[in-house]
Design an enzyme around this catalytic site. Sequence first.
Site, PDB file in Angstrom:
ATOM      1  N   SER A 182      -6.762   5.432   4.779  1.00 39.74           N
ATOM      2  CA  SER A 182      -6.852   4.645   3.393  1.00 39.74           C
ATOM      3  C   SER A 182      -7.173   3.202   3.698  1.00 39.74           C
ATOM      4  CB  SER A 182      -5.412   4.619   2.717  1.00 39.74           C
ATOM      5  OG  SER A 182      -5.117   5.918   2.096  1.00 39.74           O
ATOM      6  N   LYS A 204       5.097   1.962  -3.054  1.00 42.60           N
ATOM      7  CA  LYS A 204       5.406   3.453  -3.489  1.00 42.60           C
ATOM      8  C   LYS A 204       5.352   3.496  -4.847  1.00 42.60           C
ATOM      9  CE  LYS A 204       5.195   7.342  -1.375  1.00 42.60           C
ATOM     10  NZ  LYS A 204       4.181   7.774  -0.071  1.00 42.60           N
ATOM     11  N   LYS A 263       0.869  -1.219   0.010  1.00 42.09           N
ATOM     12  CA  LYS A 263      -0.239  -0.093  -0.184  1.00 42.09           C
ATOM     13  C   LYS A 263       0.935   1.041  -0.112  1.00 42.09           C
ATOM     14  CE  LYS A 263      -3.922   2.240   0.761  1.00 42.09           C
ATOM     15  NZ  LYS A 263      -3.462   3.052  -0.218  1.00 42.09           N
ATOM     16  N   ASN A 294      -1.154  20.053   1.120  1.00 38.77           N
ATOM     17  CA  ASN A 294      -2.077  19.230   1.914  1.00 38.77           C
ATOM     18  C   ASN A 294      -2.188  19.046   3.389  1.00 38.77           C
ATOM     19  OD1 ASN A 294      -4.764  17.808   1.422  1.00 38.77           O
ATOM     20  ND2 ASN A 294      -3.514  16.056   2.126  1.00 38.77           N
ATOM     21  N   LYS A 319       5.324   2.334   8.489  1.00 37.30           N
ATOM     22  CA  LYS A 319       3.823   2.865   9.142  1.00 37.30           C
ATOM     23  C   LYS A 319       2.911   1.900   9.263  1.00 37.30           C
ATOM     24  CE  LYS A 319       4.711   7.335   6.473  1.00 37.30           C
ATOM     25  NZ  LYS A 319       3.782   8.308   5.638  1.00 37.30           N
TER      26      LYS A 319
END
Length: 426
Positions: free
Chosen positions: A360, A118, A82, A233, A106
Amino acid sequence: MATDKAASSNNRADKDLEVLESTRTVIKGALDKLGYSDEVYELLKEPIRMMTVRIPVRMDDGSMKIFTGYRAQHNDAVGPTKGGVRFHPNVTENEVKALSIWMSLKAGIVDLPYGGGKGGIICDPREMSFRELEGLSRGYVRAISQIVGPTKDIPAPDVFTNSQIMAWMMDEYSRIDEYNSPGFITGKPIVLGGSHGRESATAKGVTICIHEAAKKMDLDVKGAKVIVQGFGNAGSFLSKFLHDAGAIVVGISDAYGALYDPEGLDIDYLLDRRDSFGTVTKLFTNTITNKELLENECDILIPAAVGNQITKENAENIKAKIIVEAANGPTTNAATKILTERGILIVPDVLASAGGVTVSYFEWVQNNQGYYWPEEEINKKLHKVMVDSFNNVYRVAETRKVDMRLAAYMIGVRKMAEASRFRGWV
């Protein structure tokens, strides 16, 4: 000019290799502390899979331009990989590798059933039209379609990508798969299966960590002076959340410079004036450099821009009591040692910025079950995950007498190492 560009490119590549090597150093230290063998380190120091692709895009002037893209899948022993996809002119293979490793960490820190992935494309989206960006987004998905999917590898937004780009990518994948696949990607628009709270999730996660860190340092967030380096962001949401919590945001920055006022900045005004890429300082004449901003007076410093901002060269000049890393790799290992010895609490990136991957994950779960939660439920779940994760890392740091970064890596790497061991990979 060509020589200057080549030198700049080489310098960037060297820096990204340094980041990758420093990441490996901390992973090695974490595995050694946990008593794992060298074989485990050899497995985890590189992505298990790395794809380089070439993407042809018909430009608005009729020419055909070929872009280079990457997708790294660090480790899928725990579950599907992910991680985000960034569009940036300085994307390199080593950067993507390092970021995929951080995503694995993470996921381990917040206990998600994921490995890290990634992606990146070398481009400057600020110089591309809407139509060109759509062509690039769809072309990237076609190029990597064999190795991604809801149970293989799930992309998400990152630097200079957003929900619209995710929507194009999801649509392209659904066409290839001949099946509507909202779980293929996260960070989508709500109407296409996106989750409430996803856009601001990273900033919310960082904010939760800031409040928890402030408690440990007996600091009240209300009235605390805060510097946020970066106004994209994450940085803009962070500035707003902290401003609304009563903190005094005394400094912000973007790619063109920084603003600092010891009395506090008008965050709502700055948010109203920023452009779509999060830049606002071009409207002002009294700007300072990003370097100067980092070394100004504050209680809480939040690097929320790019990597390698706090180094051994400026670590002695940092005046904050707490540093919370919202960006990827903003503080070098040498600087971490200096700052920790000075009594400054560092909340590392792999913990602080895990709010994005957490929500997510919530989005992916909602896509898989076809049932969607209200924003209040998302925020409640996110708060629990981040508080529990922060306290877990802080506890390990205290009991093992290590800094928060090494403690976070120890927690993050353990799940991968154990899953790989049980599978018989090591």
